[in-house]
Design an enzyme around this catalytic site. Structure first.
Site, PDB file in Angstrom:
ATOM      1  N   SER A   7       0.853  -1.195   0.000  1.00  0.00           N
ATOM      2  CA  SER A   7       0.000   0.000   0.000  1.00  0.00           C
ATOM      3  C   SER A   7       0.882   1.237   0.000  1.00  0.00           C
ATOM      4  O   SER A   7       1.793   1.355   0.822  1.00  0.00           O
ATOM      5  CB  SER A   7      -0.874   0.011   1.257  1.00  0.00           C
ATOM      6  OG  SER A   7      -1.378   1.322   1.465  1.00  0.00           O
ATOM      7  N   HIS A  32      -1.389  -1.845  -3.879  1.00  0.00           N
ATOM      8  CA  HIS A  32      -2.659  -1.627  -3.190  1.00  0.00           C
ATOM      9  C   HIS A  32      -2.904  -0.122  -3.086  1.00  0.00           C
ATOM     10  O   HIS A  32      -2.108   0.608  -2.491  1.00  0.00           O
ATOM     11  CB  HIS A  32      -2.572  -2.268  -1.812  1.00  0.00           C
ATOM     12  CG  HIS A  32      -3.838  -2.249  -1.033  1.00  0.00           C
ATOM     13  ND1 HIS A  32      -4.852  -3.165  -1.224  1.00  0.00           N
ATOM     14  CD2 HIS A  32      -4.259  -1.416  -0.047  1.00  0.00           C
ATOM     15  CE1 HIS A  32      -5.841  -2.899  -0.380  1.00  0.00           C
ATOM     16  NE2 HIS A  32      -5.509  -1.850   0.337  1.00  0.00           N
ATOM     17  N   ASP A  34      -5.332   2.790  -1.763  1.00  0.00           N
ATOM     18  CA  ASP A  34      -6.377   3.069  -0.781  1.00  0.00           C
ATOM     19  C   ASP A  34      -7.080   4.385  -1.092  1.00  0.00           C
ATOM     20  O   ASP A  34      -6.527   5.464  -0.862  1.00  0.00           O
ATOM     21  CB  ASP A  34      -5.751   3.144   0.616  1.00  0.00           C
ATOM     22  CG  ASP A  34      -5.317   1.777   1.121  1.00  0.00           C
ATOM     23  OD1 ASP A  34      -6.174   0.875   1.162  1.00  0.00           O
ATOM     24  OD2 ASP A  34      -4.131   1.627   1.472  1.00  0.00           O
ATOM     25  N   MET A  36      -9.943   6.992  -0.257  1.00  0.00           N
ATOM     26  CA  MET A  36     -10.769   7.363   0.911  1.00  0.00           C
ATOM     27  C   MET A  36     -11.462   8.694   0.656  1.00  0.00           C
ATOM     28  O   MET A  36     -10.847   9.622   0.123  1.00  0.00           O
ATOM     29  CB  MET A  36      -9.880   7.512   2.145  1.00  0.00           C
ATOM     30  CG  MET A  36      -9.063   6.288   2.460  1.00  0.00           C
ATOM     31  SD  MET A  36      -8.093   6.562   3.954  1.00  0.00           S
ATOM     32  CE  MET A  36      -7.155   5.045   4.011  1.00  0.00           C
ATOM     33  N   HIS A  65      -8.633  -0.336  -3.504  1.00  0.00           N
ATOM     34  CA  HIS A  65      -9.471  -0.556  -2.320  1.00  0.00           C
ATOM     35  C   HIS A  65     -10.276   0.722  -2.079  1.00  0.00           C
ATOM     36  O   HIS A  65      -9.747   1.711  -1.587  1.00  0.00           O
ATOM     37  CB  HIS A  65      -8.544  -0.872  -1.130  1.00  0.00           C
ATOM     38  CG  HIS A  65      -9.236  -1.030   0.178  1.00  0.00           C
ATOM     39  ND1 HIS A  65      -8.561  -1.071   1.377  1.00  0.00           N
ATOM     40  CD2 HIS A  65     -10.555  -1.158   0.495  1.00  0.00           C
ATOM     41  CE1 HIS A  65      -9.422  -1.213   2.376  1.00  0.00           C
ATOM     42  NE2 HIS A  65     -10.645  -1.263   1.866  1.00  0.00           N
ATOM     43  N   MET A  67     -12.618   2.943  -0.175  1.00  0.00           N
ATOM     44  CA  MET A  67     -13.226   3.217   1.136  1.00  0.00           C
ATOM     45  C   MET A  67     -14.059   4.482   0.957  1.00  0.00           C
ATOM     46  O   MET A  67     -13.698   5.554   1.452  1.00  0.00           O
ATOM     47  CB  MET A  67     -12.134   3.373   2.204  1.00  0.00           C
ATOM     48  CG  MET A  67     -11.544   2.039   2.625  1.00  0.00           C
ATOM     49  SD  MET A  67      -9.977   2.209   3.496  1.00  0.00           S
ATOM     50  CE  MET A  67      -8.873   2.281   2.086  1.00  0.00           C
ATOM     51  N   MET A 136     -10.484  -6.692   6.499  1.00  0.00           N
ATOM     52  CA  MET A 136      -9.740  -5.618   7.190  1.00  0.00           C
ATOM     53  C   MET A 136      -9.340  -6.106   8.579  1.00  0.00           C
ATOM     54  O   MET A 136     -10.170  -6.609   9.335  1.00  0.00           O
ATOM     55  CB  MET A 136     -10.614  -4.372   7.358  1.00  0.00           C
ATOM     56  CG  MET A 136     -10.983  -3.627   6.102  1.00  0.00           C
ATOM     57  SD  MET A 136      -9.636  -2.830   5.230  1.00  0.00           S
ATOM     58  CE  MET A 136      -8.797  -1.888   6.480  1.00  0.00           C
ATOM     59  N   ASP A 174      -5.727  -6.889   5.254  1.00  0.00           N
ATOM     60  CA  ASP A 174      -5.277  -5.499   5.134  1.00  0.00           C
ATOM     61  C   ASP A 174      -5.260  -4.827   6.497  1.00  0.00           C
ATOM     62  O   ASP A 174      -6.305  -4.643   7.111  1.00  0.00           O
ATOM     63  CB  ASP A 174      -6.248  -4.763   4.186  1.00  0.00           C
ATOM     64  CG  ASP A 174      -5.818  -3.333   3.894  1.00  0.00           C
ATOM     65  OD1 ASP A 174      -4.707  -2.938   4.300  1.00  0.00           O
ATOM     66  OD2 ASP A 174      -6.616  -2.620   3.243  1.00  0.00           O
TER      67      ASP A 174
END
Ligand code: DX5
Ligand code: ZN
Length: 222
Positions: A7, A32, A34, A36, A65, A67, A136, A174
């Protein structure tokens, strides 16, 4: 063999290209990313333009991923930005089956994701539509948190269910993966590990990734 998905959340974004080259050299299996939105999680990271730039800068598969709240609204944009797999949360307010099918329609791998408090059976009805389940092991939002041991039985439950259905499912874990927790996650049934802080805090990312590979080798685990 365990796969590793570094990540970049805690990377220095000014020198991101350098980090990407280092991760390629370290033979990461994928990256990865992330995403958000400050609503589904308290933090804000980056969105489609950054994913699209990263797509141009590396050949590594991009494991996105999401979120974000109601992720079905953004599947097309992340597919077009160059994601190879798109993961979203069961808790995020989108119709799960419709969203998985949308990801498949764009030819991308599907990943359904659950927070630490969400039980394994929340994903069971959708396993035939999933390439990967992301479990998670910290509350989503920030890198560098401590691994929550109580998610280990959940990983095993999902692996058993997938095996009983004859599905070759990837299970990604993760949050808080390090030299102590990585073998435990693999022993529980995971085969993809997200690695943030454990790599970015290392003096030599390639060496640290090799250490992680060695200790998660099947001969080491059992
Ligand atoms: C947290 C993110 C993780 C995070 C992992 O919400 O989903 O991917 O970056 O970082 P570490 O490995 O440092 O826990
Ligand atoms: Zn993540």
């Amino acid at each position: 063999m365990t796969q590793f998905s570094p990540s970049i959340l805690t990377a220095d974004f000014v020198h991101l290209e350098r980090a990407l080259q280092e991760l390629e050299h370290a033979k990461a299996d994928m990256l990865h990313l992330d995403v958000m939105d400050g609503i589904f999680v308290p933090n804000i990271s980056f969105g489609m333009p950054v994913v699209a730039s990263i797509r141009k800068a590396t050949n590594l598969p991009l494991d996105v991923h999401l979120m974000i709240d109601r992720p079905h609204r953004y599947i097309r944009q992340f597919a077009e930005a160059g994601a190879d797999s798109i993961g979203f949360h069961v808790e995020a307010g989108s119709d799960i089956e419709t969203t998985l099918l949308a990801i498949k329609d764009y030819g991308k791998k599907t990943c359904l994701t659950i927070k630490p408090a969400t039980p394994a059976d929340a994903v069971f009805p959708f396993l035939p539509l999933c390439d990967m389940i992301l479990v998670m092991s910290v509350e989503p939002g920030f890198g560098g948190q401590a691994f929550m041991e109580n998610v280990l039985p959940k990983i095993t439950q999902i692996r058993k269910k997938a095996d009983s259905l004859g599905l070759p499912l990837d299970i990604e874990v993760d949050g808080g993966i390090n030299l102590q927790t990585a073998p435990r996650a693999v022993k529980a049934g995971a085969n993809v590990l997200v690695t943030g802080n454990v790599l970015f805090s290392a003096p030599d990312m390639a060496k640290r990734l090799q250490e992680l590979r060695n200790i998660t080798n099947p001969s080491h685990i059992n």
